[in-house]
Design a protein around this motif. Sequence first.
Motif, mmCIF file in Angstrom:
data_model
loop_
_atom_site.group_PDB
_atom_site.id
_atom_site.type_symbol
_atom_site.label_atom_id
_atom_site.label_comp_id
_atom_site.label_asym_id
_atom_site.label_seq_id
_atom_site.Cartn_x
_atom_site.Cartn_y
_atom_site.Cartn_z
ATOM 1 N N LYS A 87 0.819 -1.204 0.019
ATOM 2 C CA LYS A 87 0.007 -0.019 -0.117
ATOM 3 C C LYS A 87 0.775 1.239 -0.047
ATOM 4 O O LYS A 87 0.492 2.309 -0.513
ATOM 5 C CB LYS A 87 -1.076 0.004 1.289
ATOM 6 C CG LYS A 87 -2.181 -0.933 0.857
ATOM 7 C CD LYS A 87 -2.877 -1.162 2.234
ATOM 8 C CE LYS A 87 -4.031 -2.447 1.892
ATOM 9 N NZ LYS A 87 -4.797 -2.726 2.949
ATOM 10 N N ILE A 88 2.042 1.157 0.557
ATOM 11 C CA ILE A 88 3.012 2.079 0.592
ATOM 12 C C ILE A 88 4.279 1.729 -0.152
ATOM 13 O O ILE A 88 4.807 0.689 0.328
ATOM 14 C CB ILE A 88 3.191 2.988 1.808
ATOM 15 C CG1 ILE A 88 3.743 2.311 2.888
ATOM 16 C CG2 ILE A 88 1.884 3.578 2.284
ATOM 17 C CD1 ILE A 88 4.232 3.147 3.840
ATOM 18 N N LYS A 89 5.052 2.663 -0.859
ATOM 19 C CA LYS A 89 6.438 2.063 -1.463
ATOM 20 C C LYS A 89 7.521 2.680 -0.038
ATOM 21 O O LYS A 89 8.158 2.009 0.089
ATOM 22 C CB LYS A 89 6.721 2.876 -2.680
ATOM 23 C CG LYS A 89 5.875 2.076 -3.699
ATOM 24 C CD LYS A 89 6.396 2.475 -5.116
ATOM 25 C CE LYS A 89 5.779 1.438 -6.009
ATOM 26 N NZ LYS A 89 6.283 1.782 -7.427
ATOM 27 N N ASP A 90 7.278 4.271 0.257
ATOM 28 C CA ASP A 90 8.409 4.398 1.056
ATOM 29 C C ASP A 90 7.534 5.237 2.028
ATOM 30 O O ASP A 90 6.387 5.657 1.994
ATOM 31 C CB ASP A 90 9.190 5.616 0.320
ATOM 32 C CG ASP A 90 10.282 4.715 -0.519
ATOM 33 O OD1 ASP A 90 10.753 3.829 0.200
ATOM 34 O OD2 ASP A 90 10.335 4.988 -1.695
ATOM 35 N N PHE A 91 8.117 5.433 3.506
ATOM 36 C CA PHE A 91 7.563 6.090 4.546
ATOM 37 C C PHE A 91 8.569 7.428 4.851
ATOM 38 O O PHE A 91 9.695 7.394 4.591
ATOM 39 C CB PHE A 91 7.692 5.061 5.643
ATOM 40 C CG PHE A 91 7.265 5.724 6.898
ATOM 41 C CD1 PHE A 91 6.232 6.308 7.248
ATOM 42 C CD2 PHE A 91 8.361 5.657 7.967
ATOM 43 C CE1 PHE A 91 5.875 6.846 8.461
ATOM 44 C CE2 PHE A 91 8.296 6.350 9.257
ATOM 45 C CZ PHE A 91 6.887 7.057 9.435
ATOM 46 N N GLY A 92 8.045 8.427 5.366
ATOM 47 C CA GLY A 92 8.775 9.693 5.735
ATOM 48 C C GLY A 92 7.942 10.451 6.784
ATOM 49 O O GLY A 92 6.994 9.959 7.267
ATOM 50 N N VAL A 93 8.412 11.599 6.975
ATOM 51 C CA VAL A 93 7.984 12.604 7.902
ATOM 52 C C VAL A 93 7.883 13.885 7.339
ATOM 53 O O VAL A 93 8.221 14.149 6.308
ATOM 54 C CB VAL A 93 8.562 12.132 9.118
ATOM 55 C CG1 VAL A 93 8.712 11.099 9.851
ATOM 56 C CG2 VAL A 93 10.039 12.836 8.901
ATOM 57 N N SER A 94 7.183 14.637 8.274
ATOM 58 C CA SER A 94 6.971 16.114 7.950
ATOM 59 C C SER A 94 7.221 16.826 9.230
ATOM 60 O O SER A 94 6.457 16.698 10.042
ATOM 61 C CB SER A 94 5.726 16.448 7.285
ATOM 62 O OG SER A 94 5.700 17.696 6.638
ATOM 63 N N ASN A 95 8.037 17.882 8.986
ATOM 64 C CA ASN A 95 8.066 18.860 10.228
ATOM 65 C C ASN A 95 8.732 18.374 11.512
ATOM 66 O O ASN A 95 8.504 18.755 12.587
ATOM 67 C CB ASN A 95 6.767 19.463 10.531
ATOM 68 C CG ASN A 95 5.941 20.068 9.339
ATOM 69 O OD1 ASN A 95 6.626 21.087 8.800
ATOM 70 N ND2 ASN A 95 4.964 19.796 9.100
ATOM 71 N N PHE A 96 9.677 17.167 11.113
ATOM 72 C CA PHE A 96 10.159 16.584 12.177
ATOM 73 C C PHE A 96 11.814 17.066 12.642
ATOM 74 O O PHE A 96 12.373 17.509 11.523
ATOM 75 C CB PHE A 96 10.448 15.158 11.932
ATOM 76 C CG PHE A 96 9.166 14.026 12.230
ATOM 77 C CD1 PHE A 96 8.020 14.656 12.084
ATOM 78 C CD2 PHE A 96 9.362 12.990 13.023
ATOM 79 C CE1 PHE A 96 6.720 14.013 12.459
ATOM 80 C CE2 PHE A 96 8.163 12.312 13.418
ATOM 81 C CZ PHE A 96 7.137 12.630 13.187
ATOM 82 N N THR A 97 11.858 16.999 13.834
ATOM 83 C CA THR A 97 13.301 17.569 14.142
ATOM 84 C C THR A 97 14.411 16.153 13.807
ATOM 85 O O THR A 97 13.926 15.118 13.472
ATOM 86 C CB THR A 97 13.418 17.789 15.401
ATOM 87 O OG1 THR A 97 13.267 16.836 16.544
ATOM 88 C CG2 THR A 97 12.550 18.764 16.123
ATOM 89 N N ASN A 98 15.389 16.739 14.039
ATOM 90 C CA ASN A 98 16.604 15.620 13.565
ATOM 91 C C ASN A 98 16.510 14.451 14.650
ATOM 92 O O ASN A 98 16.631 13.247 14.370
ATOM 93 C CB ASN A 98 17.980 15.872 13.530
ATOM 94 C CG ASN A 98 18.131 16.662 12.382
ATOM 95 O OD1 ASN A 98 17.489 16.724 11.325
ATOM 96 N ND2 ASN A 98 19.436 17.642 12.256
ATOM 97 N N ASP A 99 16.214 14.912 16.094
ATOM 98 C CA ASP A 99 16.058 13.749 17.239
ATOM 99 C C ASP A 99 14.976 12.921 16.806
ATOM 100 O O ASP A 99 14.665 11.770 17.136
ATOM 101 C CB ASP A 99 15.859 14.598 18.481
ATOM 102 C CG ASP A 99 17.311 15.189 18.894
ATOM 103 O OD1 ASP A 99 18.422 14.664 18.361
ATOM 104 O OD2 ASP A 99 17.411 15.875 19.638
ATOM 105 N N GLN A 100 13.737 13.491 16.330
ATOM 106 C CA GLN A 100 12.649 12.652 16.131
ATOM 107 C C GLN A 100 12.872 11.900 15.000
ATOM 108 O O GLN A 100 12.379 10.666 14.988
ATOM 109 C CB GLN A 100 11.499 13.849 15.814
ATOM 110 C CG GLN A 100 11.076 14.449 17.229
ATOM 111 C CD GLN A 100 10.261 15.657 16.846
ATOM 112 O OE1 GLN A 100 10.258 16.163 15.734
ATOM 113 N NE2 GLN A 100 9.423 16.125 17.874
ATOM 114 N N VAL A 101 13.491 12.300 13.850
ATOM 115 C CA VAL A 101 13.964 11.313 12.886
ATOM 116 C C VAL A 101 14.679 10.231 13.365
ATOM 117 O O VAL A 101 14.328 9.073 12.985
ATOM 118 C CB VAL A 101 14.653 11.948 11.620
ATOM 119 C CG1 VAL A 101 14.912 11.132 10.524
ATOM 120 C CG2 VAL A 101 13.597 13.000 11.033
#
Length: 290
Positions: free
Chosen positions: A146-160
Amino acid sequence: MSQKYSKIIQGCMTWGVWGKKLNTSQMVESIHHCVEQGLTTFDHADIYGDYTTEGEWGYAFAKANIAREQIQIISKCGIQMKGAHRPENVVKHYQYTKEYIISSAERSLKELRADYLDLFLLHRPSPLMNPAEIAEAVEALKSSGKIKDFGVSNFTNDQVDMLRCKTEVASNQIEISLTSTESLTDGTLDYCISNNVIPMSWSPLGSFFKEDTPQNERISEVLSTLSNKYSATTDQLLIAWLLKHPAGIHPVIGTTNFDRIEKAIEAQSIQLELQDWFAMLEASTGHEVA
Ligand SMILES: NC(=O)c1ccc[n+]([C@@H]2O[C@H](COP(=O)([O-])OP(=O)(O)OC[C@H]3O[C@@H](n4cnc5c(N)ncnc54)[C@H](OP(=O)(O)O)[C@@H]3O)[C@@H](O)[C@H]2O)c1
């Protein structure tokens, strides 16, 4: 990795009731125009248009008669808005349980009339997010195709970093522009380079066309000189400024104006000279670099 998406990405936040209120034939025409120009990646979120724009766009895409593989679709989840479409929400909040993430992706797919998302993002970081639970949702979505890749938005480096302990993070979509330059100095873009995270910039033109500020007056002065030098429009120079960064930023543009879309795509061929890039930075910050 970054060739998975067109260098310039079309943001769809204002295609529906949050902005232009495009009807189906206008959306079909706009989708065709983007794809013909090589702008093949479209950025969505479940919430755009108070949960209505994905569905309108998906209906138009089905009518556009373009093969699904010719385009890339990004969507986001996690913001829970109040209002008629979510009467159960008494307070705006973020939700990242495994069940919710999976059901949100499935809802977006249904609305968009698509079998898969090329990239699925957590829209905003939540203080309550549990990386192990998020990773379980991501793995379930990936293994079911259902998804090819996963990512984030508006995250800090620590959260990533916290998420990357459990699952791969392909992209961080953040606010970057000549009027929002924090990610250049707070380590966010450096982190993207070191960790192969693709940065996407939302509002790539920043406040330049939106606000009258001393900062924008300074920028305007510099851009009027550079416009002549590069035979380029101000919006093209703002995009070229982002494209020069070695992190490989993908600008997510918001305009639906055909000429402006074409100009944004053409901006890829502008090679800003080093000192011009710094002149633009100096206009933004109001002082020369140390
Ligand atoms: N991940 C997130 O949290 C997040 C947050 C916000 C946005 N986004 C994404 O980013 C996308 C773009 O955001 P944005 O709309 O703020 O981006 P933007 O491209 O920086 O701004 C677009 C605005 O600038 C105007 N504009 C462009 N060129 C112009 C010119 N030459 N003269 C005057 N006005 C001009 C456009 O007007 P016209 O349309 O009239 O041309 C439009 O209103 C959204 O669609 C969404 O997909 C993501």
